[in-house]
Design an enzyme around this catalytic site. Structure first.
Site, short mmCIF file in Angstrom:
data_model
loop_
_atom_site.label_atom_id
_atom_site.label_comp_id
_atom_site.label_asym_id
_atom_site.label_seq_id
_atom_site.Cartn_x
_atom_site.Cartn_y
_atom_site.Cartn_z
N GLU A 175 9.32 -14.40 -11.13
CA GLU A 175 9.84 -15.29 -10.09
C GLU A 175 10.74 -16.38 -10.68
O GLU A 175 10.29 -17.49 -10.95
CB GLU A 175 8.70 -15.93 -9.31
N LYS A 212 10.38 -11.77 -7.46
CA LYS A 212 10.25 -12.70 -6.35
C LYS A 212 11.40 -13.69 -6.46
O LYS A 212 11.46 -14.47 -7.42
CB LYS A 212 8.90 -13.40 -6.36
#
Length: 296
Positions: A175, A212
């Site tokens: 992420e 993400k």
């Protein structure tokens, strides 16, 4: 690795719930939920109250595996129980795939980015994650400016840890968030995409990751990443957008599903009746699911 869970995450229709607020963000999460800081005393009681909140969410009839593919947990949540079962086992028994947040927070801003703080106990955390039947992990960095060397450092750090996670049989969610309020957000996203692609191309056929990412300024910026053979799934964080705005932006992106936190639980309150609570959560689940599976 659980092949049934892998298939659900890769091919299932739905989204991933993020219930991984950590120690630093817990007081605000509780306050937003209607539990002010003067309602509890000390860290232990604070974590008891946040586990009560998460338990209420996870056990709600609205928290349904038909629309929720997986859930990201905070480390303390992994070690606690819901209805007599460890949280990950409770989720798995209800056909929802459990993930674990493993990062230790963000370092100070440098070169336009915030790297992850060192994860000194990653090996031990991964061992415990396997004991608790966790499927995958999540770790977050933040990009504030389109600084090529900074963004490269973020991506390299994420993939270095990701390979260690893969070696322990887990699937890492990488992420590298782009701050939605940063200037030249679109330029940062282009640099980020290219750096991620370089690292994906260096993975072997046995090494798979999830991504993400902030919902991009230009729709489908990450389409090439989503189609890469080493990517299980690309999910999007709401990043400070309202739920409605995040959903509208999400609908513009093919192959991108939600992994929302604040946008999922924003309307929930400790003082709601079960009927009110479940109705609010059901609405959030329904509209986030719709934005994840129905594209413009």
């Amino acid at each position: 690795m659980n092949n049934k869970q892998f298939d659900k995450i890769k091919n299932g229709k739905g989204f991933i719930a993020a219930l991984d607020q950590s120690g630093g963000s817990t007081p605000k999460a509780l306050a937003d939920y209607g539990v002010p800081e003067d309602a509890y005393s000390g860290e232990d009681e604070m974590f008891d109250r946040v586990h009560q909140m998460r338990t209420r969410i996870i056990t709600s009839p609205a928290f349904d595996s038909d629309k929720i593919l997986g859930t990201i947990l905070f480390e303390q949540t992994m070690d606690r129980e819901i209805e007599g079962k460890y949280t990950a086992d409770y989720l798995a028994d209800n056909d929802i795939v459990p993930f674990l947040k493993v990062d230790k927070g963000l370092a100070e801003k440098e070169n336009g980015v915030q790297l992850m703080k060192p994860i000194h106990d990653l090996e031990e955390t991964l061992r415990r994650a396997n004991e608790r039947n966790i499927f995958g992990t999540k770790m977050r960095s933040v990009i504030h400016e389109p600084n090529p060397s900074g963004i490269k450092a973020v991506v390299d750090q994420q993939f270095e840890a990701g390979k260690q996670i893969i070696a322990e049989g887990l699937v890492p969610i990488i992420e590298p968030e782009v701050n939605i309020h940063s200037e030249d957000k679109e330029k940062s996203e282009e640099i980020l995409r290219d750096e991620i692609l370089k690292n994906l191309n260096d993975l072997t056929e046995d090494e798979n990751v999830m991504l993400k990412l902030s919902i991009p300024t230009k729709a489908n910026t990450y389409k090439e990443l989503a189609e890469h053979p080493r990517v299980v799934r690309v999910v999007a964080l709401s990043g400070g957008y309202s739920r409605d705005e995040a959903n509208e932006k999400l609908k513009e992106n093919e192959n991108l599903i939600a992994s929302f936190s604040r946008a999922l639980i924003a309307d929930l309150n400790a003082n709601q009746s079960d009927e009110e609570f479940n109705k609010s959560l059901q609405h959030a689940v329904d509209v986030i699911y719709d934005a994840s599976v129905n594209k413009k």
